[in-house]
Design a protein around this motif. Structure first.
Motif, short mmCIF file in Angstrom:
data_model
loop_
_atom_site.label_atom_id
_atom_site.label_comp_id
_atom_site.label_asym_id
_atom_site.label_seq_id
_atom_site.Cartn_x
_atom_site.Cartn_y
_atom_site.Cartn_z
N PHE A 39 9.85 0.22 -0.74
CA PHE A 39 9.35 -0.26 -2.03
C PHE A 39 7.83 -0.38 -2.00
O PHE A 39 7.15 0.02 -2.95
CB PHE A 39 9.99 -1.61 -2.38
N ARG A 40 7.28 -0.93 -0.92
CA ARG A 40 5.83 -1.11 -0.80
C ARG A 40 5.10 0.23 -0.86
O ARG A 40 4.11 0.38 -1.57
CB ARG A 40 5.51 -1.85 0.50
N ALA A 42 6.23 3.01 -2.19
CA ALA A 42 6.42 3.54 -3.55
C ALA A 42 5.49 2.83 -4.54
O ALA A 42 4.88 3.48 -5.39
CB ALA A 42 7.88 3.38 -3.98
N TRP A 43 5.37 1.52 -4.42
CA TRP A 43 4.51 0.78 -5.34
C TRP A 43 3.06 1.19 -5.18
O TRP A 43 2.34 1.40 -6.15
CB TRP A 43 4.65 -0.73 -5.13
N ARG A 44 2.62 1.33 -3.94
CA ARG A 44 1.23 1.75 -3.73
C ARG A 44 1.00 3.15 -4.28
O ARG A 44 -0.08 3.47 -4.74
CB ARG A 44 0.88 1.70 -2.25
N TRP A 45 2.01 3.98 -4.22
CA TRP A 45 1.87 5.37 -4.70
C TRP A 45 1.78 5.40 -6.22
O TRP A 45 0.95 6.10 -6.79
CB TRP A 45 3.04 6.21 -4.21
N CYS A 46 2.64 4.63 -6.92
CA CYS A 46 2.70 4.75 -8.37
C CYS A 46 2.06 3.60 -9.13
O CYS A 46 1.65 3.78 -10.27
CB CYS A 46 4.15 4.94 -8.83
N ARG A 49 5.85 -1.48 -11.00
CA ARG A 49 7.02 -2.08 -10.37
C ARG A 49 8.32 -1.33 -10.71
O ARG A 49 9.11 -1.03 -9.83
CB ARG A 49 7.12 -3.55 -10.76
N ASP A 51 8.79 1.74 -11.71
CA ASP A 51 8.83 3.05 -11.08
C ASP A 51 9.07 2.92 -9.57
O ASP A 51 9.82 3.70 -8.98
CB ASP A 51 7.54 3.83 -11.33
N ALA A 52 8.43 1.92 -8.95
CA ALA A 52 8.62 1.71 -7.51
C ALA A 52 10.07 1.36 -7.20
O ALA A 52 10.64 1.83 -6.20
CB ALA A 52 7.69 0.61 -7.00
N THR A 84 10.09 8.95 1.46
CA THR A 84 9.60 8.10 0.37
C THR A 84 8.50 8.80 -0.42
O THR A 84 8.52 8.79 -1.66
CB THR A 84 9.10 6.76 0.94
N ALA A 88 8.52 9.83 -4.29
CA ALA A 88 7.47 9.36 -5.20
C ALA A 88 6.83 10.54 -5.94
O ALA A 88 6.59 10.47 -7.15
CB ALA A 88 6.41 8.58 -4.42
#
Length: 187
Positions: A39-40, A42-46, A49, A51-52, A84, A88
Motif C-alpha cells: 500500500f505504501r 502504491a500510495w507514493r506512486w499514485c 488513497r 487508487d493505492a 507492485t 501501479a
C-alpha cells in the motif's frame, strides 16, 4: 494456535515455498505481512488513497497467480516491489485510458480519476506530488531510494538496470525537482 504463531514468525522464503505448494495459510501470512508495504509503495506512486487501495488489492490478486513464478533467485520483497510497481503502472494506464475516453466521447463514468483530490497540505506531500510528475523511471528511482530507503544497488535490482543508471535517474530527478519545486518556494 502454535502452527499459526510459527507461520507468523517464519521467514518469507519458507512461506513462499509453502504457498507455492498451495498452503493458503502461508499465503495469507505473506499477504498480511506485506500489505502495508505494498500500500505504501502504491500510495507514493499514485498519491491517492483510493487508487493505492485498488493497486494493493490488485497486487494481492496478482500475487496469488504469480507466486508460482517466484524462484527465490532474489529477495521476495524485491520481487514484490516489481509486482507492485507494475500494478501501479497498469492502474495509471487504465486511468489515462478512462480519461481519454471521457474526453473523446463525453462518457461520464465515476472513477478515482474523476475525484478531485485536495491540494497538498505540507511540504512533504508537495514534494511527493512533484515526484509523481517526473518521467516514470526517474519517479521510480526516487520512490525506491528515498521513499523506501533502498540503496542504489537494491533499486537497480528492482528496476532491472545497472546501479549507475539508477544514480543517473536520481541525478536527473533532482534537477527536475528543483525546477518543479521552485514556484512553491517562491510563494
Amino acid at each position: 494456535m502454535k502452527a499459526m504463531a510459527a507461520r507468523t514468525e517464519a521467514k518469507d522464503d519458507d512461506l513462499v515455498a509453502l504457498a507455492r505448494r498451495g498452503d493458503r495459510d502461508a499465503f495469507s501470512t505473506l499477504v498480511a505481512r506485506h500489505y502495508d508495504f505494498v500500500f505504501r509503495v502504491a500510495w507514493r506512486w499514485c498519491g491517492r488513497r483510493t487508487d493505492a487501495e485498488d493497486i494493493a488489492q490488485e497486487v494481492c490478486v496478482r500475487l496469488g497467480k504469480a507466486i508460482q513464478g517466484f524462484r527465490g533467485e532474489g529477495r521476495f520483497t524485491t520481487w514484490l516491489y516489481q509486482l507492485t510497481l507494475n500494478a501501479a503502472r497498469d492502474h495509471g494506464r487504465r486511468l489515462a485510458r478512462e480519461a481519454t475516453r471521457v474526453a473523446a466521447y463525453g462518457v461520464h463514468a465515476l472513477s478515482a480519476a474523476a475525484v478531485v483530490e485536495p491540494e497538498p497540505e505540507d511540504a512533504a506531500e508537495a514534494l511527493w506530488e512533484a515526484v509523481r510528475q517526473l518521467p516514470p523511471k526517474q519517479c521510480e528511482a526516487v520512490l525506491l531510494v528515498y521513499g523506501e530507503g533502498l540503496s542504489h544497488d537494491a533499486a537497480s535490482d528492482v528496476m532491472g538496470c545497472a546501479e549507475a543508471t539508477v544514480s543517473w535517474h536520481i541525478h536527473e530527478a533532482r534537477k527536475r525537482l528543483k525546477a518543479l519545486m521552485r514556484p512553491v518556494r517562491e510563494e
